[in-house]
Scaffold this active site. Sequence first.
Site, PDB file in Angstrom:
ATOM      1  N   ARG A 162      15.093   3.034  -1.304  1.00  0.00           N
ATOM      2  CA  ARG A 162      14.410   1.729  -1.414  1.00  0.00           C
ATOM      3  C   ARG A 162      15.496   0.702  -1.108  1.00  0.00           C
ATOM      4  NH1 ARG A 162      10.280  -0.784  -5.817  1.00  0.00           N
ATOM      5  NH2 ARG A 162       8.956   0.571  -4.585  1.00  0.00           N
TER       6      ARG A 162
ATOM      7  N   HIS B  96       6.197  -0.208   3.511  1.00  0.00           N
ATOM      8  CA  HIS B  96       6.112   0.631   2.305  1.00  0.00           C
ATOM      9  C   HIS B  96       5.220   1.839   2.630  1.00  0.00           C
ATOM     10  CE1 HIS B  96       6.497   1.777  -1.734  1.00  0.00           C
ATOM     11  NE2 HIS B  96       5.922   0.773  -2.370  1.00  0.00           N
TER      12      HIS B  96
ATOM     13  N   GLN C 238       3.523   4.189  -0.115  1.00  0.00           N
ATOM     14  CA  GLN C 238       2.428   3.512  -0.832  1.00  0.00           C
ATOM     15  C   GLN C 238       1.108   3.671  -0.073  1.00  0.00           C
ATOM     16  OE1 GLN C 238       2.344   1.407  -3.879  1.00  0.00           O
ATOM     17  NE2 GLN C 238       0.190   1.822  -3.434  1.00  0.00           N
TER      18      GLN C 238
ATOM     19  N   ASP D 256      -1.887  -8.203  -3.107  1.00  0.00           N
ATOM     20  CA  ASP D 256      -0.494  -7.937  -3.497  1.00  0.00           C
ATOM     21  C   ASP D 256       0.087  -9.260  -3.989  1.00  0.00           C
ATOM     22  OD1 ASP D 256       2.023  -6.782  -3.768  1.00  0.00           O
ATOM     23  OD2 ASP D 256       2.399  -6.552  -1.624  1.00  0.00           O
TER      24      ASP D 256
ATOM     25  N   CYS E  60      -1.435  -2.591  -5.174  1.00  0.00           N
ATOM     26  CA  CYS E  60      -0.348  -1.603  -5.229  1.00  0.00           C
ATOM     27  C   CYS E  60       0.422  -1.694  -6.545  1.00  0.00           C
ATOM     28  CB  CYS E  60       0.593  -1.782  -4.053  1.00  0.00           C
ATOM     29  SG  CYS E  60       1.191  -3.481  -3.892  1.00  0.00           S
TER      30      CYS E  60
ATOM     31  N   ARG F 249       0.120   7.785  -6.621  1.00  0.00           N
ATOM     32  CA  ARG F 249       1.504   7.774  -6.127  1.00  0.00           C
ATOM     33  C   ARG F 249       2.180   9.115  -6.466  1.00  0.00           C
ATOM     34  NH1 ARG F 249       4.378   3.193  -4.764  1.00  0.00           N
ATOM     35  NH2 ARG F 249       5.803   4.785  -3.981  1.00  0.00           N
TER      36      ARG F 249
HETATM   37  N1   CP Z   1       3.907  -0.158  -5.810  1.00  0.00           N
HETATM   38  C1   CP Z   1       5.219   0.031  -6.037  1.00  0.00           C
HETATM   39  O1   CP Z   1       5.989   0.370  -5.121  1.00  0.00           O
HETATM   40  O2   CP Z   1       5.615  -0.144  -7.325  1.00  0.00           O
HETATM   41  P1   CP Z   1       7.101  -0.118  -7.857  1.00  0.00           P
HETATM   42  O3   CP Z   1       7.815  -1.335  -7.296  1.00  0.00           O
HETATM   43  O4   CP Z   1       6.994  -0.160  -9.351  1.00  0.00           O
HETATM   44  O5   CP Z   1       7.774   1.135  -7.380  1.00  0.00           O
END
Ligand code: CP
Length: 340
Positions: A104, A131, A134, A229, A270, A298
């Site tokens: 990440r 992402h 996701q 979002d 998300c 997820r």
């Molecule tokens: N949706 C998502 O990626 O959540 P986090 O930032 O908690 O990993």
Amino acid sequence: MSLRHFVDTQDFTKKELLDMIELTRRIKAADKQGCTPKLLQDASLAMIFEEPSTRTRVSFEVAMTELGGHALYLKPGEIHLGVRESMYDTAKVLSRMCDAVFCRALKHETVTELAKYAEVPVLNGLTDYNHPTQVVCDALTMIEHMPEGKKVEDLNVTFIGDATNVLSSLMLMCTKLGMNFTHAAPKKYQAPDEWVKWAKENCAVSGGTVTVTDDPIAAVKNADFIYTDLWWWVGQEDQIPERRAAFMPKYQVNKELFEKAPSHCKFMHCLPASRGVEATDDVMDHPRSVIFDQSENRLHTEKGLLAYFIYPRLKRPSEELKAYHKGQIEDFLNDPKLGK
Ligand code: CP
């Protein structure tokens, strides 16, 4: 299996993405009966995080454990990457010790650079551009909540809100799968032309459509799923007043807007969410909100993706070969002359 990374859903065909979803569905079905197979016995996943996470971190870590493997959480400041060590050296070292690397990153280039040098699969866990893990989860969630009589290619998905990394991935994933995708936002915050061009290229292959509008009511009229979002993220605090003024109240997913959609329409987010900002509690907690199914997915999706990318690359020695090496090592360890 040749080395492939999961950096962008655009690197995969519709068939490959649907295969990932089908694999996830099978693993989820096994999990629901307490039968998750240890597909990644003793495998290791290095997880580099430059930003905080709840869902992504927990889902990847639990997924590796439940598949019989192990995940290492490498949080910001705990490894040398970018400070005392080059991307090249970090990628090579992690490739020698782990079966896959997750990242990440603040900048998308960090993940593409890692993938350029790594000799094991690299999985993108969110960047400033996209992402992808996701949205495989999101597509699975839509398939599970598909209106009766519809198929994937019939789905109408409407995203209301800022042109975030989730929007870019969702727009490209939905159009790759042949869905009809709409983005509703104030003009200044709409998807960049380049993303729309790529989405239209996907539609030319898949038969889906892409629409960008500043009219949220028109955007939800035929929606099977409304998705939103956050309107601002870390580092955008100075833009909060301007963004709030641009989005509120017209683009807030509240009961009034939700009721403009068909009566079967489901709500998605998300997460994390700013409740009462981009969506109100009465929509977040509505009987047709699927946000927690989406979150749970997820975990199942990470298992599917980890199995898809790692399992075919694992060595599977015969019992005879394992016994031979065990014997060699134990003979040495049991030798009375050892250490004398
Ligand atoms: N949706 C998502 O990626 O959540 P986090 O930032 O908690 O990993």
